[in-house]
Every structure is written in C-alpha cells, then in structure tokens.
Design an enzyme around this catalytic site. Structure first.
Site, short mmCIF file in Angstrom:
data_model
loop_
_atom_site.label_atom_id
_atom_site.label_comp_id
_atom_site.label_asym_id
_atom_site.label_seq_id
_atom_site.Cartn_x
_atom_site.Cartn_y
_atom_site.Cartn_z
N ASP A 77 1.18 -3.51 6.42
CA ASP A 77 1.19 -3.50 4.96
C ASP A 77 2.33 -4.41 4.47
OD1 ASP A 77 0.80 -2.93 2.32
OD2 ASP A 77 1.11 -0.77 2.48
N CYS A 117 -2.91 -4.95 -2.28
CA CYS A 117 -3.36 -3.95 -1.29
C CYS A 117 -4.77 -3.44 -1.55
CB CYS A 117 -2.40 -2.76 -1.28
SG CYS A 117 -0.67 -3.15 -1.02
N HIS A 178 -5.62 4.11 0.36
CA HIS A 178 -5.37 3.40 -0.91
C HIS A 178 -6.63 2.94 -1.60
CE1 HIS A 178 -2.21 0.73 -3.16
NE2 HIS A 178 -2.61 1.78 -3.86
N ASP A 384 -2.46 -6.81 5.22
CA ASP A 384 -3.39 -6.78 4.08
C ASP A 384 -3.16 -7.92 3.11
OD1 ASP A 384 -0.99 -5.72 3.22
OD2 ASP A 384 -1.83 -3.91 2.33
#
Length: 627
Positions: A77, A117, A178, A384
C-alpha cells in the site's frame, strides 16, 4: 488416452527405426498395434519402447505448464517503485522481493489503473477501469474514510476471486480491503469480501490511517483547523473583546450574550471532540469473515499475525488449488513495525515498515518451498499506486516513499503516481531474470489468473485488462495495450499510446496538478493533489511527452521538436473519444451520500464482549486461550 496412444506410436516408430528390429518387423508390429484396443496397446511395447516412452513423458511433463496453478497475489500500500532493491534502491533492504524478481519477470512499465487506493483496487479485482464501476469520484474525496459508508464495489461486478472459486479454488483475502462493507444495514454485507468471491477474510475492511494509531496525527487536521480551530479563535476573540468593553463600561452587554457565545463554542467544538475520540474504534478494526476480532485494532505484531494467517491458509489447502490475496497495510500511514524491525533500517519508520513487509513475503515464499508448491504457484507482487510523497510529519520526518526518477506520486497521473512494481514468478513456465519495458496494467491480473484457473471472463461487459502470459512466456514481445487511459477521479486526465511498429510511448495530459509550494514534487498544501478548479492547469493543446526518451516527463514536445505532433494528438484524441463512447452510466459509489458516515451502518462489537461500546479484543482472548 488418445494423447497416450499417439506418444506410444511415436515411441514405437522411433524404437523400431533406430535399430534392434528389422524394418519388416516394424510394419507388422505397427499393423498389429493399430488393430488392438486401447486397453491392450501397451502390451505390444517392448522394454526399449517403455524406456523411450518414460523419457518422452518426463520431457512433456517438464515442458508443459501445470494446469490450474495456485495464485499468490502480494500487494503493498503506497509503496514507491524506487523503494525496492530490484528497482534500483541501494539503502532499503528488500532481499525477498529481490529474490522474487531474480527468479521471475520484472515489469518496468507496470501501471496502476488509478493513483488512489479504492479505485485502483477495484480495477485490480475486476480488470476494468474504475469509471466503469462507479468507483471514480466526481467530488473531492476519491477514497472511503469511514467503515459506515454505504458505497463500495457493486455486487453486479465480477471479481477474479468469484470466477476462481467457481472453478474449485480455495480463496482468501488477508489484509486491506477498502472497497466497502454494507449497503442498507449492518447485516447485509453487500460489499464485503465474502460477497465478492473470497471464502475467507482476515484483515481491515477499510484502510490504515494516521488516526488509527495514537500519537500519529490525523488526516483531518486541516479540516479541524478550518472548521473548528479558526471559528473557535474568532468566537474567543469576540467574547474577550465584549468582556473588556463591558468591564470598561463602554457598552452594555447582557449576560445572556456571553452564555450564548459559550454555548456556540461548545456546539462547534463538542462534535469534533467526539469525532476524534470515536473515529479510531469506529473505523480502525480487524475482522475475521463477518466477525469483528479487535476494535480498535492493535498494531502490535500485526504483520506477524497476518503473515501467520496467510501461511496457515496455504497449509490448509495443499490438496487443492488456491488463491491467496495478501494485501499489506504497509506502507500507508500510520507507519508501524514490530519490535524486531523497529529502528533497524536506514530510513526511519518508513524503512522499518518496508523491511518488515519484505520479511513477511519471505515467510510466504518459504512455506511454498517447504510444501513443494513453488513450481506450481504463480506469485505476483505490486503496489496499489505510487508512493505518497506529501507524507511529512509536523516534525519534518518523511513518512512517504520514493518513486525513483519519476515525477509526482500518489493521487496524480505523473509517472510517479501510477508506475508501480510488477514482479511475477512461476518456475519453468515464465521466463527467469527478465525485464519487460512494455506498458502493462494492474488490470491485466484479472484476465491472466482467470484464464489460468480455467474460467472465462464475463462476456456481457468490457474487460480492459489483457492476458499477460504471452508476454511473460516470450511468445509476444509487445504489450497487448495500444492505448491506456489515466483518470484523476472521474476526469480523463491523460492518455498513453504505444503505436504498432514503434518504440515510442506517447503520453498526453489534458490537465496537470498545480504542485505547491512552487517547485515542489507534490501538492503539500492539500496533502494530495486534487482534480478540479484552482488545483489544476488545463492544457490546450494537451501536453505531449515521449516516455521512451523522456520517462521523467520534463520536456513537453512541440511542433518544432516533433514533426508528427499534430498527427499524434489527433490519433490519441480519437482513441480517447472511442473509449469515452464505450462508457455506460452507472451508480456513483463515491457520491457524497455513499461516502459519508451513516450511524445505522456502523459495525460494533457486542456490548457483552466489553464494558465499553465498540471495543473488544478477541485476538488477545484467542491467544490466551491457545496458551
């Protein structure tokens, strides 16, 4: 059986023609064998034929790719492409990721479908641009910040996990999701990973934020300053001024005015104090499937716990094909690491987090080796989007990563925001130690793994990803993408074109973010770059770059420097128009209504599990019971 017969006949022909049997006998033998039933054919094969048959079968077994391989997808991430040793970093230690790259293929122009994201992960899961899914925001907020939002990955979308589960794969998501939880109430779980093809989920339903870790600051600090602190200062000065004037008897101010002003201050401050107090337990929690395990989450040994969950899943599924999506919380702020990695790197908290993630990847690779699964497992590592270059603490500490030579970072479509690590390993099937500089996308994973699993992508929608296997196996030397489209939220921001029979890679920008302060490599005033109004500069004609000679995007081309300038722009505009016409109107999953917190969607631990509402620690209880 038919294939075995062909091999036997081939070996028989080879055996008899290579000596040891008279040519006349070979004809009679083959003639006799052709009259035998399949069940009796092996009886006519002599010892030399059996040896030859064994060698051929062994050669075929070695040369043929294994069907239905296991799939391990590893996603960081906010990790920058310049953070890894295999991409040129010389100070961060990432030996396990480097080992993965050395034994497989390294993509050097691998691109996120979005520089944020939520939309990037939605595209990754479905192989489709976020704009097609309703996962591209038309407002300022491009990602979810609340677990009790009603938006998320639509149930109508098909993920690779769903298709692979239908083919008999065991599927698990460990880590960050997410992409939403609920739609209408706390029990529908319409956006939950288990409703999108995963058999097992252990991790964060939302994302890691500074607010999740005490002492790490808040992503809402600027909003607090504008909506609370500044009005509170004005009211404070007003009260003080009125009090002085009243004391000096210059004006008569009734006492009720002061009471009203104090109540107004309380009315402004109290909601924000409650917001900051409850944000962490309400939004930063750990789940196993549909159950809340830890609320609020503890970062103590969190990477170790997720790594253990991942390796346990692999061990449980050695007898059937599996899909493991290990989606790390690192290195999104708030940064964290365990005691074994704290203060060990040369890059502070950020480096500690990267090196702990690398350790975790090593544990997964080791388990695959230990169980003899490595040769039949496709492993993929990526991030990402690019590193968040604006992540700087109030003390001036850098909490963001490196995008190498590339401009920009997370939340913008300069190369630093979308060019991400892309590493794939599948021993004896894809090439080893190879670098591929063709444009590829994280959307390509969808058709690649779906086809390997024996499934077919849905035919009722546009799939923007392309199968990577021809490129990885050397059967093709060009990307299947001629054009790629880069969005800033729901706005088409840039187009990339790799023409046939050309080494050039053209990239054109319709608008670019205004970096602040001037000369910076990011939008430090707003913490991320925005996509509208005063925060961007429109370009007419669009900016044009040739990434093959200018990957740093420093020298825009002009008609004077590029004779085909106008032809190139016309071709790219035509492609953009065709792409836009292919879009269909879909519900906006990131509308303000779907984005904002809704109390009726808030998940909480049962009151029986704690003396405080929305607080529990079943992780610690489980550990004490196991001990």
């Amino acid at each position: 059986m038919e294939r075995l017969q062909n091999v036997i006949l081939h070996v028989a022909t080879y055996s008899h023609s290579s000596g040891g049997t008279h040519p006349s006998q070979s004809h009679s033998t083959l003639g006799a064998s052709s009259l035998l039933s399949p069940s009796l054919m092996p009886l006519v094969v002599d010892r030399k034929m059996w040896v030859g048959l064994l060698l051929v079968l062994l050669w075929e077994a070695k040369s043929q790719p294994a069907s239905r391989p296991n799939i391990v997808l590893l996603m960081a991430d906010d990790l920058g492409i310049g953070d890894l040793g295999c991409y040129g970093n010389q100070t961060l230690r990432t030996p396990n990721i480097d080992r993965l790259a050395g034994a497989g293929v390294k993509l050097t122009q691998h691109l996120a479908a979005s520089p944020l994201c939520t939309p990037s992960r939605a595209a990754f899961m479905t192989g489709r641009y976020p704009i097609r899914l309703g996962m591209a925001s038309h407002s300022r907020m491009g990602v979810y910040l609340f677990t009790a939002s009603s938006g998320g990955l639509p149930t109508s979308e098909v993920t690779f996990a769903r298709l692979m589960r239908e083919q008999g794969y065991a599927t698990a998501l460990i880590g960050k999701w997410h992409l939403g939880i609920n739609c209408y109430n706390t029990t529908d779980f319409c956006h939950h990973p288990l409703r999108h093809g995963f058999d097992y989920f252990y991790g964060f339903p939302m994302t890691n934020l500074r607010d999740c870790k005490p002492g790490s600051g808040s992503v809402f600090s600027k909003a607090y300053w504008r909506l609370v602190f500044f009005p509170w200062q004005i009211l404070g000065v007003t009260v003080l001024t009125l009090a002085v004037l009243r004391f000096l008897r210059l004006i008569h101010v009734p006492i009720w005015v002061f009471i009203a002003l104090f109540l107004l201050v309380g009315l402004i401050v109290s909601p924000f104090l409650c917001f900051f107090h409850y944000f962490r337990p309400l939004n930063c929690f750990l789940m196993r499937n549909y159950e809340i395990r830890q609320q609020p989450v503890s970062f103590e040994n969190l990477t170790q716990r997720m790594t253990l969950e991942a390796t346990r899943f692999i061990r449980r599924n050695t007898e059937k094909p599996f899909l493991l999506f290990l989606s790390y919380l690192q290195v999104h702020t708030a940064l964290f690491s365990s005691k074994d990695f704290a203060n060990k790197s040369r890059h502070g908290l950020y480096g500690d987090a990267v090196e702990e993630m690398d350790w975790s990847i090593g544990q997964v690779l080791n388990v695959l080796d230990e169980l003899g699964l490595a040769d039949n497992t496709l492993v993929y590592f990526t991030s990402d989007q690019g590193a968040h270059v604006e992540e700087v603490t109030s003390k001036g500490e850098m909490h963001g990563g490196s995008n190498g030579i590339y401009k920009g970072g997370k939340a913008n479509n300069w190369e630093g925001g979308i060019r991400i690590p892309g590493i794939l390993r599948w021993p004896r099937v894809i090439q080893t130690g190879l670098e591929i500089d063709e444009p590829t996308s994280n959307m390509d994973i969808f058709p690649t793994v779906v086809k390997l699993a024996g499934a077919s992508p849905p035919q009722d929608r546009v799939i923007d990803g392309r199968d990577l296997m021809p490129l990885l196996q050397g059967k093709s030397h060009r990307s299947a993408h001629e054009f790629l489209f880069h969005y800033c939220n729901a706005h088409l921001n840039a187009v990339r074109w790799h023409p046939l029979h050309s080494k050039s890679i053209w990239k054109t920008f319709y608008f670019t973010p205004n970096f602040t302060p001037e000369g910076a490599n990011g939008c430090f005033a707003t913490h991320v770059c925005l996509c509208f109004g005063k925060y961007i500069t429109h370009h007419d004609p669009p900016l044009l770059f040739d990434l093959s000679s200018d990957p740093q995007e420093t020298n825009p081309l002009t008609p004077a420097t590029e004779p085909r300038y106008h032809d190139i722009l016309r071709a790219m505009q035509a492609a953009a128009d065709d792409h836009t016409r292919s879009l269909q109107k879909v519900p906006n999953q990131l509308s303000m209504w779907n984005f904002f917190w809704k109390p009726w969607l808030q998940l909480c631990c049962p009151l029986a599990s704690s003396s405080l509402p929305c607080q529990c620690d079943r992780e610690k209880q489980g550990q004490s019971m196991s001990n």
